[in-house]
Design an enzyme around this catalytic site. Structure first.
Site, short mmCIF file in Angstrom:
data_model
loop_
_atom_site.label_atom_id
_atom_site.label_comp_id
_atom_site.label_asym_id
_atom_site.label_seq_id
_atom_site.Cartn_x
_atom_site.Cartn_y
_atom_site.Cartn_z
CG MET A 9 -1.85 -1.25 1.23
SD MET A 9 -3.04 -1.19 2.57
CE MET A 9 -4.10 0.17 2.01
N GLY A 11 -0.36 4.26 -0.32
CA GLY A 11 -1.14 5.39 0.15
C GLY A 11 -1.93 6.07 -0.94
N GLY A 12 -1.90 5.50 -2.15
CA GLY A 12 -2.67 6.04 -3.27
C GLY A 12 -3.96 5.28 -3.48
CB VAL A 13 -6.91 6.01 -5.60
CG1 VAL A 13 -6.28 6.16 -6.98
CG2 VAL A 13 -8.32 5.47 -5.71
CG ASP A 14 -4.03 3.14 -8.98
OD1 ASP A 14 -5.22 3.29 -9.28
OD2 ASP A 14 -3.10 3.71 -9.57
CB SER A 15 -1.91 0.42 -3.24
OG SER A 15 -1.88 1.67 -2.59
CB CYS A 105 11.54 0.50 -7.05
SG CYS A 105 10.61 0.81 -5.53
N GLY A 129 -1.27 -2.55 -6.59
CA GLY A 129 -2.16 -1.74 -7.42
C GLY A 129 -1.63 -1.50 -8.82
CB CYS A 202 9.21 8.32 -5.00
SG CYS A 202 10.53 7.11 -4.78
#
Length: 359
Positions: A9, A11-15, A105, A129, A202
């Site tokens: 996760m 912290g975004g919508v996809d995950s 990554c 995600g 990032c």
């Protein structure tokens, strides 16, 4: 048999939606957010609210876990991230290559270290995600395919996943459009439903690669040097060759353009530029190849040399060890050393493997 799955996760919508969909399938979800050290003085510039993997994003992931009622942990992987992503990124630019840190990554952090953690927790594997699909290949074994939403396709960044890993990975978003993902998030009343997407790497705020390199390794050479054409004629000056990439147009400050970077001779601190048509290539060499079926494909394929470019018809030839040649049916523009050349089947759906552009 355990139905537990680890969900990465960011912290975004996809995950967040990936976690919700795994729950809908009856899985026992354990959410994990990787603390990559993003925001530390060593690796990045001041925080950017649109970046992933920072502390605010961990809070969003935790809020989603509370809403959906599953356990959530934040795990420190900053040292592994620095060693497997940051250091190779800097080293590649020092050699005049253009790296893709997202591939390392994914492979090392998400699908090596997190899968190890999933096994330790008695989970079946890791769900993410990503926009990609896993489905049986022609031989019945698991294979990687493009997602339904081609605009969000992330298979380019996943081409070197070992096939044996695919049975321990789930991509719940593979059959959804992005708009559908947002709708599911609103239906589940998740705090991330309308959260903006993170677009940049990032640890490189505002896509400022040269600034990030100087910050990450201040001792890097930043002396002015010549910009020359293919005949060696000096056209201008630059403030340091490291950090440019093949095909780059912006930041050259040359008259009589447009000019594009065709070669970075970082050891000589020299940039070579050319006209747009001079960067067309019909053949490339790749190294460090990975083939999901165990061998290079023999028939017609399609090859993609940049994440934002479409694939083109091609053939793989002269495969020897971990090296191969790729011949395109039509020229491709500015394939950059250090980028991935990802090979798909002739239908442009199934990932067959690929390698790293070397020449």
């Amino acid at each position: 048999m355990s139905s537990r799955w680890l969900v990465a996760m960011s912290g975004g919508v996809d995950s967040s939606v990936a976690a919700g969909l795994m729950q809908r399938r009856g899985a026992e979800v354990v959410g994990v957010t990787m603390d990559l050290g993003v925001g530390s003085a060593r690796d990045v510039a001041p925080s950017n609210p649109k970046k992933c993997c920072g502390l605010p994003d961990a809070e969003d992931a935790r809020a989603v876990a509370r809403k959906l009622g599953f356990r959530h942990y934040t795990v420190n992987y900053s040292e592994a991230f620095h060693a497997s992503v940051i250091v190779p990124f800097i080293d590649a630019y020092q050699e005049g290559s253009t790296p893709i840190p997202c591939i390392a990554c994914n492979r090392v952090l998400k699908f090596d270290l997190l899968i190890e953690r999933a096994r330790a927790l008695g989970a079946l594997g890791v769900a993410t995600g990503h926009y990609a699909r896993i489905a049986p290949g022609p031989d019945g074994g698991p294979s990687l395919y493009r997602p339904r939403d081609r605009a969000k396709d992330q298979t380019y960044f996943l081409f070197d996943l070992p096939r044996e890993r695919l049975s321990e990975i789930e991509f719940p978003l593979g059959d959804l459009e992005k708009s559908q993902v947002r709708s599911v998030a609103r239906e589940l009343e998740l705090v991330t439903a309308d959260k903006p997407e993170s677009q940049d790497i990032c640890f490189i705020p505002e896509s400022d690669v040269r600034g990030a390199l100087h910050r990450l390794r201040p001792e890097l050479r930043r002396e002015p040097g010549d910009i020359v054409d293919g005949e060696g004629v000096v056209l201008g000056r630059h403030s340091g060759a490291i950090g440019y990439t093949q095909g780059q147009r912006r930041g050259l400050g040359l008259s009589g353009g447009p000019w594009y970077v065709s070669e970075i001779r970082s050891r000589e601190n020299l940039l070579v530029v050319a006209r747009e048509e001079d960067l067309q290539r019909c053949e490339i060499l790749v190294g460090g190849t990975h083939w999901i079926d165990g061998a290079a494909p023999e028939g017609p394929v399609r090859v993609q040399v940049r994440h934002r470019q479409s694939s083109v018809p091609a053939r793989v030839k002269s495969a020897s060890g971990s090296d191969a040649g790729i011949v395109f049916e039509a020229p491709v523009w500015a394939p950059a050393r250090g980028q991935a050349a990802v090979v798909y089947d002739a239908e442009d759906q199934r990932v067959l493997g690929g390698g790293w552009i070397s020449a």
